[in-house]
Design an enzyme around this catalytic site. Structure first.
Site, PDB file in Angstrom:
ATOM      1  N   GLU A  48       0.843  -1.209   0.000  1.00 17.30           N
ATOM      2  CA  GLU A  48       0.000   0.000   0.000  1.00 17.30           C
ATOM      3  C   GLU A  48       0.867   1.243   0.000  1.00 17.30           C
ATOM      4  O   GLU A  48       1.833   1.331   0.766  1.00 17.30           O
ATOM      5  CB  GLU A  48      -0.892  -0.032   1.245  1.00 17.30           C
ATOM      6  CG  GLU A  48      -2.272   0.495   1.004  1.00 17.30           C
ATOM      7  CD  GLU A  48      -3.052  -0.327  -0.017  1.00 17.30           C
ATOM      8  OE1 GLU A  48      -3.182   0.141  -1.161  1.00 17.30           O
ATOM      9  OE2 GLU A  48      -3.516  -1.429   0.316  1.00 17.30           O
ATOM     10  N   THR A  65       2.798   1.998  -2.251  1.00 17.12           N
ATOM     11  CA  THR A  65       4.067   1.630  -2.884  1.00 17.12           C
ATOM     12  C   THR A  65       4.038   1.942  -4.388  1.00 17.12           C
ATOM     13  O   THR A  65       5.088   2.122  -4.986  1.00 17.12           O
ATOM     14  CB  THR A  65       4.340   0.120  -2.716  1.00 17.12           C
ATOM     15  OG1 THR A  65       3.140  -0.585  -3.069  1.00 17.12           O
ATOM     16  CG2 THR A  65       4.728  -0.226  -1.304  1.00 17.12           C
ATOM     17  N   ASP A 106      -5.379  -1.460 -10.663  1.00 11.06           N
ATOM     18  CA  ASP A 106      -6.743  -1.985 -10.748  1.00 11.06           C
ATOM     19  C   ASP A 106      -7.034  -2.608 -12.109  1.00 11.06           C
ATOM     20  O   ASP A 106      -7.610  -3.690 -12.211  1.00 11.06           O
ATOM     21  CB  ASP A 106      -7.765  -0.867 -10.487  1.00 11.06           C
ATOM     22  CG  ASP A 106      -7.585  -0.243  -9.130  1.00 11.06           C
ATOM     23  OD1 ASP A 106      -6.750  -0.747  -8.345  1.00 11.06           O
ATOM     24  OD2 ASP A 106      -8.268   0.760  -8.849  1.00 11.06           O
ATOM     25  N   SER A 144     -27.499  -0.062 -19.442  1.00 11.42           N
ATOM     26  CA  SER A 144     -27.075  -0.564 -18.130  1.00 11.42           C
ATOM     27  C   SER A 144     -28.232  -1.239 -17.412  1.00 11.42           C
ATOM     28  O   SER A 144     -29.287  -0.622 -17.200  1.00 11.42           O
ATOM     29  CB  SER A 144     -26.555   0.597 -17.267  1.00 11.42           C
ATOM     30  OG  SER A 144     -26.563   0.224 -15.904  1.00 11.42           O
ATOM     31  N   GLY A 184     -18.223   2.063  -5.930  1.00  8.27           N
ATOM     32  CA  GLY A 184     -17.617   3.027  -5.010  1.00  8.27           C
ATOM     33  C   GLY A 184     -17.325   2.468  -3.641  1.00  8.27           C
ATOM     34  O   GLY A 184     -17.319   3.204  -2.653  1.00  8.27           O
ATOM     35  N   GLY A 213     -14.528   0.491  -3.021  1.00 11.76           N
ATOM     36  CA  GLY A 213     -13.105   0.146  -2.901  1.00 11.76           C
ATOM     37  C   GLY A 213     -12.742  -1.165  -3.588  1.00 11.76           C
ATOM     38  O   GLY A 213     -11.623  -1.648  -3.436  1.00 11.76           O
ATOM     39  N   LEU A 214     -13.673  -1.750  -4.323  1.00  7.56           N
ATOM     40  CA  LEU A 214     -13.357  -3.002  -5.029  1.00  7.56           C
ATOM     41  C   LEU A 214     -13.136  -2.763  -6.526  1.00  7.56           C
ATOM     42  O   LEU A 214     -13.023  -3.695  -7.303  1.00  7.56           O
ATOM     43  CB  LEU A 214     -14.464  -4.041  -4.796  1.00  7.56           C
ATOM     44  CG  LEU A 214     -14.621  -4.478  -3.338  1.00  7.56           C
ATOM     45  CD1 LEU A 214     -15.798  -5.433  -3.183  1.00  7.56           C
ATOM     46  CD2 LEU A 214     -13.356  -5.154  -2.833  1.00  7.56           C
ATOM     47  N   SER A 215     -13.083  -1.490  -6.887  1.00  8.11           N
ATOM     48  CA  SER A 215     -12.737  -1.080  -8.249  1.00  8.11           C
ATOM     49  C   SER A 215     -13.707  -1.562  -9.325  1.00  8.11           C
ATOM     50  O   SER A 215     -13.331  -2.204 -10.305  1.00  8.11           O
ATOM     51  CB  SER A 215     -11.311  -1.502  -8.599  1.00  8.11           C
ATOM     52  OG  SER A 215     -10.810  -0.593  -9.535  1.00  8.11           O
TER      53      SER A 215
HETATM   54  P1  ADP Z   1     -14.932   1.980  -7.467  1.00  7.54           P
HETATM   55  O1  ADP Z   1     -14.103   1.819  -8.691  1.00  7.54           O
HETATM   56  O2  ADP Z   1     -14.113   2.037  -6.218  1.00  7.54           O
HETATM   57  O3  ADP Z   1     -16.017   0.970  -7.342  1.00  7.54           O
HETATM   58  P2  ADP Z   1     -15.527   4.480  -8.712  1.00  7.54           P
HETATM   59  O4  ADP Z   1     -16.197   5.710  -8.228  1.00  7.54           O
HETATM   60  O5  ADP Z   1     -14.150   4.583  -9.236  1.00  7.54           O
HETATM   61  O6  ADP Z   1     -15.648   3.413  -7.555  1.00  7.54           O
HETATM   62  O7  ADP Z   1     -16.396   3.854  -9.902  1.00  7.54           O
HETATM   63  C1  ADP Z   1     -17.768   3.615  -9.721  1.00  7.54           C
HETATM   64  C2  ADP Z   1     -18.513   4.029 -10.977  1.00  7.54           C
HETATM   65  O8  ADP Z   1     -18.240   3.095 -12.045  1.00  7.54           O
HETATM   66  C3  ADP Z   1     -20.015   3.972 -10.805  1.00  7.54           C
HETATM   67  O9  ADP Z   1     -20.512   5.151 -10.224  1.00  7.54           O
HETATM   68  C4  ADP Z   1     -20.485   3.797 -12.245  1.00  7.54           C
HETATM   69  O10 ADP Z   1     -20.461   5.025 -12.929  1.00  7.54           O
HETATM   70  C5  ADP Z   1     -19.400   2.909 -12.832  1.00  7.54           C
HETATM   71  N1  ADP Z   1     -19.798   1.497 -12.744  1.00  7.54           N
HETATM   72  C6  ADP Z   1     -19.227   0.522 -12.025  1.00  7.54           C
HETATM   73  N2  ADP Z   1     -19.875  -0.664 -12.170  1.00  7.54           N
HETATM   74  C7  ADP Z   1     -20.895  -0.419 -13.030  1.00  7.54           C
HETATM   75  C8  ADP Z   1     -21.958  -1.207 -13.590  1.00  7.54           C
HETATM   76  N3  ADP Z   1     -22.117  -2.493 -13.271  1.00  7.54           N
HETATM   77  N4  ADP Z   1     -22.808  -0.622 -14.441  1.00  7.54           N
HETATM   78  C9  ADP Z   1     -22.685   0.679 -14.763  1.00  7.54           C
HETATM   79  N5  ADP Z   1     -21.723   1.474 -14.272  1.00  7.54           N
HETATM   80  C10 ADP Z   1     -20.849   0.951 -13.398  1.00  7.54           C
HETATM   81 MG    MG Z   2     -12.608   3.203  -9.314  1.00  6.21          MG
END
Ligand code: ADP
Ligand code: MG
Length: 392
Positions: free
Chosen positions: A38, A40, A176, A72, A126, A128-130
């Site tokens: 982390e 790093t 990621d 979506s 959102g 933290g699992l990307s």
């Molecule tokens: P994290 O990558 O940590 O989950 P982020 O804020 O970087 O959080 O990314 C989240 C965003 O990615 C969501 O708000 C959406 O816009 C997009 N996203 C992620 N998964 C999906 C999905 N299954 N369908 C549509 N958009 C998605």
């Molecule tokens: Mg992200």
């Protein structure tokens, strides 16, 4: 497995409903969690993430018209753009990750034809699992499956990262997208963030689980603190570079050299550098102990990583510390630490399978009673990276 099949069927069915025909390809790309390494990455160092058994699925076919059509399932919404003019859609920000991948491909001279997509994911957004990297990499895989251009895994990861950096406007590192594209079942991925060399590191097929616990604490201060840490690492590099030849980043400083020369560093900078130097060393040690199957030793390294992030790098917070302490007090928990940038977000714990239910119940209860916040927990298995899951 059954759930995965049902999801694929659901995306295919939705595709058919929206576009009136069956999709030509279905692809998937997973989310991730970083086990160790982390702060790093921007020090040219090492990370050790796993791809997890939560992913984004995209069903897609070519279209005659030169447009990108996206639907979506999660947002129950559609978005469309002409390939000749790819711009952001403020009403459907989720589509920007896909638009960004298309734009970067076009920028690279890989010309796309029209495409229609249906998108569904079960990586929590959102948390933290990307999920964003999963979405970008899935989009890249869909375009590749349809148009057949030649692109290796690392280049696909770089493309997805570029889409997030330059099109979406989020300044993320490469980890990621790299793990989402290149992860493997029952393995972690050792990545050298300087050279982008990587190798798979075996994890046991059964017996231990990885649990991600979300503190649900909103990250405060993270940008300014992050910038300060980066500057302190640069300062440490400059000072140590005067003592040790060929130090271009903290990654080049061995633990032995650090012990010898750390007296040249001001105290506030010394502790930051000590975290980075020892964390890189812990990643290398993790690779060794995992190769020999010593999960206990790996757990100890996770605990040490947390201590270092809390006391030296100082990017933990009360909620993360409470979650880690609660986890470490459960018998059968081999190790636990904060993961991600810090000041909130998630912890990652290595838990014997027979302790998973106690973990979910007791750590949640203890965390909630001390913070008043209900945490979210995800039991994860190391899964394969992105791929085509079906073709008609
Ligand atoms: P994290 O990558 O940590 O989950 P982020 O804020 O970087 O959080 O990314 C989240 C965003 O990615 C969501 O708000 C959406 O816009 C997009 N996203 C992620 N998964 C999906 C999905 N299954 N369908 C549509 N958009 C998605
Ligand atoms: Mg992200």
């Amino acid at each position: 497995m059954q759930e995965a099949l049902n999801r694929i069927d659901a995306v295919r069915a939705k595709y058919k409903e929206v576009y009136g025909k069956a999709p030509d390809v279905v692809v998937r790309a997973p989310g991730r969690v970083n086990l160790i390494g982390e702060h790093t990455d921007y020090n040219d160092g090492f990370v050790l993430p796993i791809a997890i058994d939560r992913d984004v699925i995209i069903a897609a076919s070519k279209e005659d018209e030169a447009v990108l059509k996206m639907h979506s399932l999660n947002f129950e919404s559609s978005s469309i753009c002409p390939l000749a003019k790819i711009e952001k859609d403020p009403a459907n920000p989720w589509s920007n990750y896909i638009r960004g991948v298309a734009a970067v491909l076009e920028e690279k001279g890989i010309s796309l034809g029209g495409v229609a997509m249906a998108i569904e994911g079960n990586v929590p957004l959102g948390s933290g699992l990307s999920s964003s990297a999963a979405l970008e990499v899935a989009a890249g895989m869909a375009f590749q499956a349809l148009f057949g251009f030649n692109m290796g895994g690392p280049d696909m990861a770089l493309l997805a990262q570029r889409a997030e950096n330059s099109f979406v406007g989020v300044n993320c590192g490469i980890m990621d997208q790299f793990i989402s594209r290149l992860g493997a079942k029952n393995h972690a991925l050792f990545v050298d963030c300087r050279t982008l060399e990587y190798s798979l590191v075996p994890l046991p097929e059964s017996g231990v689980s990885v649990i991600v616990a979300n503190t649900m604490k909103k990250r405060g201060l993270v940008d300014s603190e992050y910038n300060t840490r980066r500057k302190q690492c640069e300062d440490a590099t400059a000072i140590l570079g005067r003592q040790i030849p060929q130090v271009a980043a903290l990654r080049d400083v061995s633990v032995a050299d650090f012990e010898k020369y750390s007296r040249f560093l001001p105290p506030d900078i010394r502790v930051r550098a000590e975290h980075v130097v020892t964390e890189n060393d812990r990643v290398l040690k993790s690779v060794e102990v995992l190769k020999s199957g010593d999960m206990e030793a790996f757990g100890v390294l996770l605990n040490q990583s947390h201590e270092s992030l809390r006391d030296l790098y100082q990017v933990s917070c009360r909620e993360l510390d409470i979650m880690v302490e609660a986890a470490q007090s459960i018998p059968g928990v081999l190790g636990s630490r904060m993961t991600g940038a810090g000041f909130g977000g998630c912890t990652v714990s290595l838990v014997k399978d027979d302790a998973v239910s106690a973990f979910l119940k007791d750590v949640s209860a203890r965390y909630e009673s001390r913070t008043g916040i209900k945490p979210q927990m995800y039991v994860c298995k190391p899964e394969s990276g992105a791929g085509v899951v079906g073709a008609d």
